[in-house]
Motif scaffolding. Structure first.
Motif, short mmCIF file in Angstrom:
data_model
loop_
_atom_site.label_atom_id
_atom_site.label_comp_id
_atom_site.label_asym_id
_atom_site.label_seq_id
_atom_site.Cartn_x
_atom_site.Cartn_y
_atom_site.Cartn_z
N TYR A 95 0.83 -1.21 0.00
CA TYR A 95 0.00 0.00 0.00
C TYR A 95 0.87 1.26 0.00
O TYR A 95 0.59 2.23 -0.72
CB TYR A 95 -0.91 -0.02 1.23
CG TYR A 95 -1.80 1.19 1.36
CD1 TYR A 95 -2.89 1.37 0.52
CD2 TYR A 95 -1.53 2.17 2.32
CE1 TYR A 95 -3.71 2.48 0.65
CE2 TYR A 95 -2.34 3.28 2.45
CZ TYR A 95 -3.43 3.44 1.60
OH TYR A 95 -4.23 4.54 1.72
N ILE A 96 1.94 1.24 0.78
CA ILE A 96 2.83 2.40 0.86
C ILE A 96 3.59 2.60 -0.45
O ILE A 96 3.70 3.72 -0.96
CB ILE A 96 3.81 2.24 2.04
CG1 ILE A 96 3.07 2.21 3.37
CG2 ILE A 96 4.85 3.36 2.03
CD1 ILE A 96 2.30 3.46 3.69
N ARG A 97 4.12 1.50 -1.01
CA ARG A 97 4.97 1.61 -2.20
C ARG A 97 4.18 1.81 -3.48
O ARG A 97 4.53 2.64 -4.32
CB ARG A 97 5.83 0.34 -2.35
CG ARG A 97 6.91 0.18 -1.30
CD ARG A 97 7.93 -0.86 -1.75
NE ARG A 97 7.30 -2.10 -2.19
CZ ARG A 97 7.12 -3.17 -1.42
NH1 ARG A 97 7.52 -3.14 -0.16
NH2 ARG A 97 6.56 -4.26 -1.90
N GLU A 98 3.12 1.02 -3.65
CA GLU A 98 2.46 0.97 -4.95
C GLU A 98 0.98 1.36 -4.91
O GLU A 98 0.38 1.62 -5.95
CB GLU A 98 2.57 -0.44 -5.53
CG GLU A 98 4.00 -0.97 -5.59
CD GLU A 98 4.04 -2.46 -5.87
OE1 GLU A 98 3.02 -3.00 -6.35
OE2 GLU A 98 5.08 -3.09 -5.60
N GLY A 99 0.41 1.35 -3.72
CA GLY A 99 -1.03 1.54 -3.61
C GLY A 99 -1.76 0.23 -3.85
O GLY A 99 -1.23 -0.70 -4.46
N LEU A 100 -2.95 0.11 -3.32
CA LEU A 100 -3.80 -1.06 -3.52
C LEU A 100 -5.15 -0.60 -4.05
O LEU A 100 -5.64 0.47 -3.68
CB LEU A 100 -4.00 -1.82 -2.20
CG LEU A 100 -2.77 -2.48 -1.58
CD1 LEU A 100 -3.09 -2.95 -0.17
CD2 LEU A 100 -2.30 -3.65 -2.43
#
Length: 221
Positions: A95-100
């Motif tokens: 979630y932090i790196r790429e988003g969900l």
């Protein structure tokens, strides 16, 4: 407590929450007992993005777990705690790196699990044996299930269901294989472990040896 919109929008990536059910099923304060009471075969953990509603925010991830026949709210809660940690470990960095992708909940499938109350633990033997067994497991360790005997609560800690022929009224106490049993709407529940008021938990047969007048009681609904 539900957070206000101005609080929810403070973090750049929003506010996240882990909920101990497969939302939108069992929204609310007591999702673990609710899953057992409903006879669900599985439950799980939902990672969601919070909004102003009660567990209504969009779903980011879910992980499932089977509900075993012997599970109580306590044992299922421990298993879900492990699953929650694993869910967060896997999905929070993503979630932090790429988003969900946030999937809206289907409100038409929502059910609710309000906070349990102590008085709800009193057993009503007009229910089926299976319903009563679920309630005993769902209410362990709190608020617990009980009957009133000699004007005192007798805690019912563990039961076993069994088909049993007979015409006794629901709530009638029988002796079954040295153990106390209570007639239900469709059979009996055998009281495997109980706790009299002011005493330690004990096996049902031990309790019955010291309480011969227990057999023949009829517990009202």
């Amino acid at each position: 407590k539900i957070l206000r919109a101005e609080v929810l929008t403070l973090p750049k990536l929003g506010c996240l929450n882990l909920h101990a059910s497969l939302l939108p099923r069992h929204r609310g304060a007591a999702p673990i007992p609710a899953a057992i009471l409903a006879g669900d075969s599985e439950t799980g953990i939902t990672l969601m993005k919070m909004d102003e509603g009660l567990d209504t925010g969009p779903i980011l991830a879910q992980k499932k777990i089977a509900i075993r026949a012997e599970d109580t709210a306590e044992t299922l809660g421990r298993n879900l705690a492990v699953l929650a940690a694993e869910t967060l470990r896997v999905f929070f960095p993503l979630y932090i790196r790429e988003g969900l992708t946030a999937m809206p909940q289907d409100a038409t499938r929502a059910t609710y699990a309000p906070q349990l109350k102590k008085e709800e633990g009193r057993l009503d033997f007009r229910l089926s044996s299976e319903q009563l067994s679920r309630k005993v497991r769902a209410f362990q360790p709190w608020p617990g299930t009980f009957v009133l005997w000699k004007e005192q609560p007798l805690k019912i800690l563990e039961v076993q269901t069994e088909d049993y022929p007979g015409a006794q009224a629901p709530g009638t106490v029988l002796e079954h294989g040295r153990y106390p049993a209570v007639r239900t709407s469709d059979g009996i529940i055998i009281l495997l472990r109980v706790q009299p008021a002011g005493k330690r938990p004990m096996p049902g047969d031990e309790f019955l040896r010291g309480a011969k007048d227990f057999t023949g009681q009829i517990f009202a609904g």
